[in-house]
Write a protein that holds these residues in place. Structure first.
Motif, short mmCIF file in Angstrom:
data_model
loop_
_atom_site.label_atom_id
_atom_site.label_comp_id
_atom_site.label_asym_id
_atom_site.label_seq_id
_atom_site.Cartn_x
_atom_site.Cartn_y
_atom_site.Cartn_z
N UNK A 138 48.63 28.60 75.07
CA UNK A 138 48.21 29.17 73.74
C UNK A 138 47.17 30.51 73.97
N UNK A 139 47.20 31.57 73.07
CA UNK A 139 46.13 32.38 73.32
C UNK A 139 44.82 31.91 73.89
N UNK A 140 44.39 32.70 74.79
CA UNK A 140 43.04 32.56 75.21
C UNK A 140 42.14 33.98 75.52
N UNK A 141 41.01 33.69 75.80
CA UNK A 141 39.97 34.87 75.91
C UNK A 141 40.10 35.29 77.45
N UNK A 142 40.03 36.58 77.66
CA UNK A 142 40.15 37.32 78.74
C UNK A 142 38.91 37.50 79.55
N UNK A 174 38.38 46.28 71.65
CA UNK A 174 39.49 46.98 71.07
C UNK A 174 40.64 46.10 70.85
N UNK A 175 41.15 45.24 71.68
CA UNK A 175 42.17 44.35 71.45
C UNK A 175 42.10 43.60 70.00
N UNK A 176 40.70 42.97 70.14
CA UNK A 176 40.62 42.25 69.11
C UNK A 176 40.57 43.01 67.61
N UNK A 177 39.78 43.83 67.61
CA UNK A 177 39.56 44.72 66.22
C UNK A 177 40.77 45.43 66.01
N UNK A 187 46.92 37.61 68.76
CA UNK A 187 46.20 36.48 68.24
C UNK A 187 45.23 36.97 67.02
N UNK A 188 44.58 38.18 67.14
CA UNK A 188 43.77 38.50 66.04
C UNK A 188 44.56 38.94 64.99
N UNK A 196 54.74 40.40 68.71
CA UNK A 196 55.29 40.05 70.04
C UNK A 196 53.88 40.54 70.92
N UNK A 197 53.45 39.37 71.45
CA UNK A 197 52.61 39.49 72.45
C UNK A 197 51.36 38.39 71.63
N UNK A 198 51.01 37.37 72.49
CA UNK A 198 50.06 36.37 71.96
C UNK A 198 48.83 36.30 72.84
N UNK A 199 48.40 37.64 73.23
CA UNK A 199 47.07 37.83 73.77
C UNK A 199 45.90 38.12 72.88
N UNK A 200 44.97 39.02 73.05
CA UNK A 200 43.88 39.01 72.04
C UNK A 200 44.20 39.76 71.10
#
Length: 387
Positions: free
Chosen positions: A37-41, A275-278, A13-14, A6-10
Motif C-alpha cells: 500500500x502507499x508509503x512515505x519515502x 512537491x509530490x504530495x502538494x 495517494x495524495x 496510475x501510480x500509488x506513490x506520494x
C-alpha cells in the motif's frame, strides 16, 4: 464517473485522498505497481536506514482506511498502456475505463554497470529494508554519487559503523544544486565524520576501491513510457499547464514526471516529497473542475549527522554563486539566500528551525543586496520588511 490514478506513490495517494476530501463520491481507482500500500519515502534514506523507524511504519494508511472511503487500491497492478481514444487503462487484469486520468508514475534510479561487489539502489521500501540489513553487517561501502540520496546513505552508513568511500565526478557534492560554497560545506561535514570523499573522479575512471557493497545514487529518471506511448506531449517530463493538465484535456500529471508550467518560476520538474504530495492534491482539485494554478514554491529537507536542513525555492545554475550566508557554515548554524540582483531565488537554513517560514516569504521578493547581507537585520525582520 470514474477517476483513475496510475501510480500509488506520494502524488497518487495524495490525489486519491483529496478527491474524497473534496466530496467526490464517484469511483476512484488507484493503481500501484508495488505490492505494498502507499508509503512515505523520506524515511527510506533517513530514519529507516538509521534504525530509528521500522520500514513497516512508513505506510501512509492501512487497508481499512481505503475501504472505508471506497478507494479501490490495486497493488501489484502496473498499467501497461493508456488508450486515450477509447479512454481506458490497460492492465494485466483487464481494461479500466476512465473519465479523468492522473499519471503519477514517479521515477526510477539511473543505473550504472558495477563490477567487483554487489550493487544496491535506493528507491523502494524493499530497497531500504535490504540496505538497512546490509549496513548492520558493517560492509565497506562505496557510494557512487554525491547528491542528496548518496549523502544521506553515507551518513547512515557511518552511523552504523561502516567504512564509507564516496565517489563524485564534480568538484563538490551537490555542486549543481547548491553551488561551490555550500557544496564545500557538505564535503567538510562528511570528511569530519570519516567519509573518504573522492571528488572530481569520474564513475568509470575511478581507481579500484575495496568494497563489499556499492550504492549507486546517480539520480533518477522519470517514468515516461506510458505518456509517450499514449501520445501526450513530453519533453524531459510530461508537459502540463499551470493547473497540471496535460495536452489531453482529461488527463493530468503530478509528481516526479510533471514538467509543470509554474506561474512564476517557469517550466520545471521537481523530484521532492513535498512537491509530490502538494501536486497530487492540486491535480485532484483540477480533475474536479478547479481552475486554480499550482503555484507552491519547491521545498525539500535533509538530515545528515547533526545537520538538519530545509530549502525552499528554485535557483538556476547561473545564479548559484550569488549567495549570501548569514551565520557560520563551519558551525552548521546559518541561513543562506541565493539571489539575482536582490531578487531572492531560494533560501536554506542549517539548524535554524524557526527560519523556514521567513525564507518562504522572501522567495520571489526583491530586497536591496546590502540589506540581504546586513546580518544586523535578522531573517524575521528581513521577511517582515517585504511582506
Amino acid at each position: 464517473m470514474t477517476m483513475v490514478v496510475i501510480g500509488a506513490g506520494l502524488a497518487g495517494n495524495a490525489a486519491a485522498e483529496e478527491l474524497r476530501e473534496q466530496g467526490y463520491d464517484g469511483d476512484v481507482v488507484l493503481l500501484g505497481a508495488e505490492q505494498h500500500l502507499p508509503y512515505d519515502r523520506p524515511p527510506l534514506s533517513k530514519d529507516v536506514l538509521l534504525g530509528h523507524e521500522d520500514v513497516e511504519a512508513t505506510g501512509l494508511r492501512d487497508a481499512d482506511w481505503y475501504t472505508e472511503r471506497a478507494i479501490d487500491v490495486r497493488t501489484g497492478t502496473a498499467a501497461s498502456a493508456v488508450d486515450l481514444e477509447r479512454r481506458v487503462v490497460v492492465t494485466p487484469g483487464g481494461e479500466i475505463a476512465f473519465d479523468k486520468l492522473l499519471l503519477a508514475t514517479g521515477s526510477e534510479p539511473r543505473r550504472l554497470p558495477v563490477t567487483g561487489a554487489p550493487a544496491a539502489y535506493l528507491r523502494t521500501r524493499d530497497d531500504s529494508a535490504a540496505l538497512r540489513a546490509a549496513l548492520l553487517e558493517k560492509p565497506r561501502l562505496t557510494v557512487v554519487g554525491g547528491g542528496w540520496i548518496g549523502l544521506e546513505v553515507a551518513a547512515a552508513a557511518r552511523a552504523a559503523g561502516c567504512d564509507v568511500t564516496l565517489i563524485e565526478p564534480q568538484a563538490q557534492p551537490l555542486l549543481g544544486v547548491l553551488g561551490e560554497r555550500l557544496g564545500s560545506a557538505f564535503a567538510d561535514l562528511h570528511r569530519q565524520h570519516g567519509v573518504d570523499l573522492r571528488l572530481g573522479t569520474s564513475f568509470d575512471g575511478a581507481s579500484p576501491v575495496p568494497a563489499d557493497l556499492v550504492l549507486v545514487a546517480v539520480g533518477a529518471a522519470p517514468r515516461l513510457d506510458l505518456a509517450v506511448a499514449a501520445g501526450l506531449d513530453v519533453d524531459g517530463g510530461v508537459l502540463v499547464d499551470a493547473t497540471l493538465r496535460t495536452s489531453h484535456p482529461d488527463v493530468y500529471a503530478a509528481g516526479d514526471i510533471a514538467a509543470h508550467d509554474h506561474p512564476t518560476l517557469g517550466r520545471l520538474r521537481v523530484e521532492h516529497w513535498d512537491n509530490a504530495i502538494e501536486q497530487g492534491r492540486a491535480a485532484a482539485r483540477s480533475m474536479l473542475g478547479a481552475d486554480a494554478p499550482y503555484d507552491r514554491v519547491p521545498y525539500f529537507f535533509t538530515d545528515q549527522y547533526d545537520l538538519g536542513v530545509e530549502y525552499v525555492g528554485r535557483v538556476p545554475r547561473e545564479h548559484l554563486d550569488s549567495v549570501v550566508v548569514r551565520g557560520d557554515l563551519a558551525a552548521r548554524q546559518a541561513v543562506v539566500l541565493w539571489h539575482d540582483a536582490g531578487r531572492v531565488l531560494g533560501g536554506m537554513h542549517l539548524n535554524e528551525w524557526d527560519s523556514i517560514d521567513h525564507l518562504r516569504a522572501l522567495v520571489g521578493r526583491t530586497v536591496d543586496v546590502a540589506r540581504l547581507e546586513d546580518t544586523g537585520v535578522g531573517i524575521a525582520g528581513l521577511a517582515e520588511s517585504v511582506s
